[in-house]
Design an enzyme around this catalytic site. Structure first.
Site, PDB file in Angstrom:
ATOM      1  CG  ASP A  68     -19.623  59.201  46.452  1.00 21.76           C
ATOM      2  OD1 ASP A  68     -18.452  59.437  46.105  1.00 21.76           O
ATOM      3  OD2 ASP A  68     -20.413  60.107  46.777  1.00 21.76           O
ATOM      4  CG  PHE A 148      -6.376  55.926  47.440  1.00 21.01           C
ATOM      5  CD1 PHE A 148      -6.623  54.594  47.714  1.00 21.01           C
ATOM      6  CD2 PHE A 148      -7.468  56.767  47.231  1.00 21.01           C
ATOM      7  CE1 PHE A 148      -7.916  54.107  47.799  1.00 21.01           C
ATOM      8  CE2 PHE A 148      -8.777  56.286  47.316  1.00 21.01           C
ATOM      9  CZ  PHE A 148      -8.988  54.954  47.596  1.00 21.01           C
ATOM     10  N   GLY A 149      -5.496  58.730  49.134  1.00 20.42           N
ATOM     11  CA  GLY A 149      -6.414  59.639  49.836  1.00 20.42           C
ATOM     12  C   GLY A 149      -5.986  59.899  51.271  1.00 20.42           C
ATOM     13  CG  HIS A 176     -14.049  52.560  53.691  1.00 23.15           C
ATOM     14  ND1 HIS A 176     -12.843  52.425  54.314  1.00 23.15           N
ATOM     15  CD2 HIS A 176     -13.783  53.221  52.539  1.00 23.15           C
ATOM     16  CE1 HIS A 176     -11.882  52.994  53.596  1.00 23.15           C
ATOM     17  NE2 HIS A 176     -12.443  53.476  52.496  1.00 23.15           N
ATOM     18  NE  ARG A 177     -12.280  51.292  47.683  1.00 22.70           N
ATOM     19  CZ  ARG A 177     -12.085  52.487  48.252  1.00 22.70           C
ATOM     20  NH1 ARG A 177     -13.044  53.379  48.277  1.00 22.70           N
ATOM     21  NH2 ARG A 177     -10.920  52.812  48.756  1.00 22.70           N
TER      22      ARG A 177
HETATM   23  P1  IMP Z   1     -14.656  59.379  45.921  1.00 23.82           P
HETATM   24  O1  IMP Z   1     -15.466  58.262  46.467  1.00 23.82           O
HETATM   25  O2  IMP Z   1     -13.746  58.937  44.811  1.00 23.82           O
HETATM   26  O3  IMP Z   1     -15.469  60.589  45.589  1.00 23.82           O
HETATM   27  O4  IMP Z   1     -13.627  59.747  47.051  1.00 23.82           O
HETATM   28  C1  IMP Z   1     -13.915  60.667  48.033  1.00 23.82           C
HETATM   29  C2  IMP Z   1     -12.671  61.031  48.775  1.00 23.82           C
HETATM   30  O5  IMP Z   1     -12.394  60.009  49.735  1.00 23.82           O
HETATM   31  C3  IMP Z   1     -11.387  61.200  47.980  1.00 23.82           C
HETATM   32  O6  IMP Z   1     -10.668  62.280  48.535  1.00 23.82           O
HETATM   33  C4  IMP Z   1     -10.642  59.919  48.203  1.00 23.82           C
HETATM   34  O7  IMP Z   1      -9.249  60.098  48.129  1.00 23.82           O
HETATM   35  C5  IMP Z   1     -11.086  59.563  49.601  1.00 23.82           C
HETATM   36  N1  IMP Z   1     -11.092  58.120  49.776  1.00 23.82           N
HETATM   37  C6  IMP Z   1     -11.935  57.243  49.193  1.00 23.82           C
HETATM   38  N2  IMP Z   1     -11.643  55.995  49.575  1.00 23.82           N
HETATM   39  C7  IMP Z   1     -10.577  56.107  50.422  1.00 23.82           C
HETATM   40  C8  IMP Z   1      -9.810  55.143  51.147  1.00 23.82           C
HETATM   41  O8  IMP Z   1     -10.008  53.931  51.068  1.00 23.82           O
HETATM   42  N3  IMP Z   1      -8.829  55.646  51.903  1.00 23.82           N
HETATM   43  C9  IMP Z   1      -8.545  56.970  52.009  1.00 23.82           C
HETATM   44  N4  IMP Z   1      -9.223  57.899  51.351  1.00 23.82           N
HETATM   45  C10 IMP Z   1     -10.241  57.464  50.559  1.00 23.82           C
END
Ligand code: IMP
Length: 195
Positions: A68, A148-149, A176-177
């Site tokens: 998450d 993305f995001g 982060h990831r």
């Molecule tokens: P979730 O972890 O899939 O719930 O993502 C939470 C939110 O963070 C979503 O809007 C994703 O698009 C955003 N997000 C997660 N990882 C990234 C990233 O590496 N870059 C940009 N946005 C991210």
């Protein structure tokens, strides 16, 4: 060894498989026929990550991990945090989410923020968590097409480009990831050697 990545997000899947190499072949939720959205009902990234892994472990009894991620903006006291995906509404629109963040930071001089990822692993029935943080700043406008995001508005510390202007490998090395998955990989390598 088979490992399920409890995600339906193909971008995350690509990033993570690139990092795991041939240590483990991962399958995602679609590969195992799980087509529902796993709820994220808790108010911390840790609890939501664990919940996702637990749901899959309970249903399939397989080794699995989930993650998450939240964007935490300093001047907004860590917002949007656990609400990152739904910041601008239930439709989870990346454009609307970024626009809202840009609007909230209009005129702000302190634009510092971080992405934080929590990876939760269930391996042979035991739970483990790994955290990764990427510090940076929120740009005043979107820039870049990759990723993305919120990638187009996030400029990682020490760089003059956004995550959306980096290729996958460069982002993985500092994200982060990427950091959380590096910890997961190191743990899995050691675990494999011991068993
Ligand atoms: P979730 O972890 O899939 O719930 O993502 C939470 C939110 O963070 C979503 O809007 C994703 O698009 C955003 N997000 C997660 N990882 C990234 C990233 O590496 N870059 C940009 N946005 C991210």
């Amino acid at each position: 060894m088979k490992l399920i990545f409890a995600t339906g997000n193909p971008h995350k899947m690509n990033e993570v498989q690139a990092m795991l190499g041939d240590l483990y072949t991962i399958q995602n939720l679609k590969d195992i026929g799980y087509l529902h959205d796993i709820p994220e009902p808790h108010d911390t990234l840790e609890a939501n990550a664990l919940e996702k892994a637990q749901v899959i472990f309970r249903e399939y009894n397989v080794n699995c991990f989930s993650e998450d991620t939240g964007l935490e903006i300093d001047i907004l006291n860590g917002e949007p945090g656990v609400r990152t995906a739904r910041y601008a509404g239930e439709e989870k629109s990346a454009t609307a989410n970024m626009d809202l963040a840009l609007q909230k930071l209009k005129g702000a001089t302190n634009r510092q923020a971080q992405f934080r990822t929590v990876v939760a692993l269930i391996l042979d029935g035991k739970e483990y968590t790994f955290e990764g943080i990427a510090r940076g700043t929120i740009r005043t406008e979107k820039s870049g097409e990759e990723g993305f995001g919120y990638d187009p508005i996030f400029q990682p510390k020490g760089y003059s480009i956004t995550f959306a202007e980096m290729d996958k490998e460069s982002k993985n090395a500092i994200s982060h990831r990427g950091k959380a998955i590096q910890k997961l990989v190191a743990f899995l390598q050691e675990y494999k050697q011991k068993s």
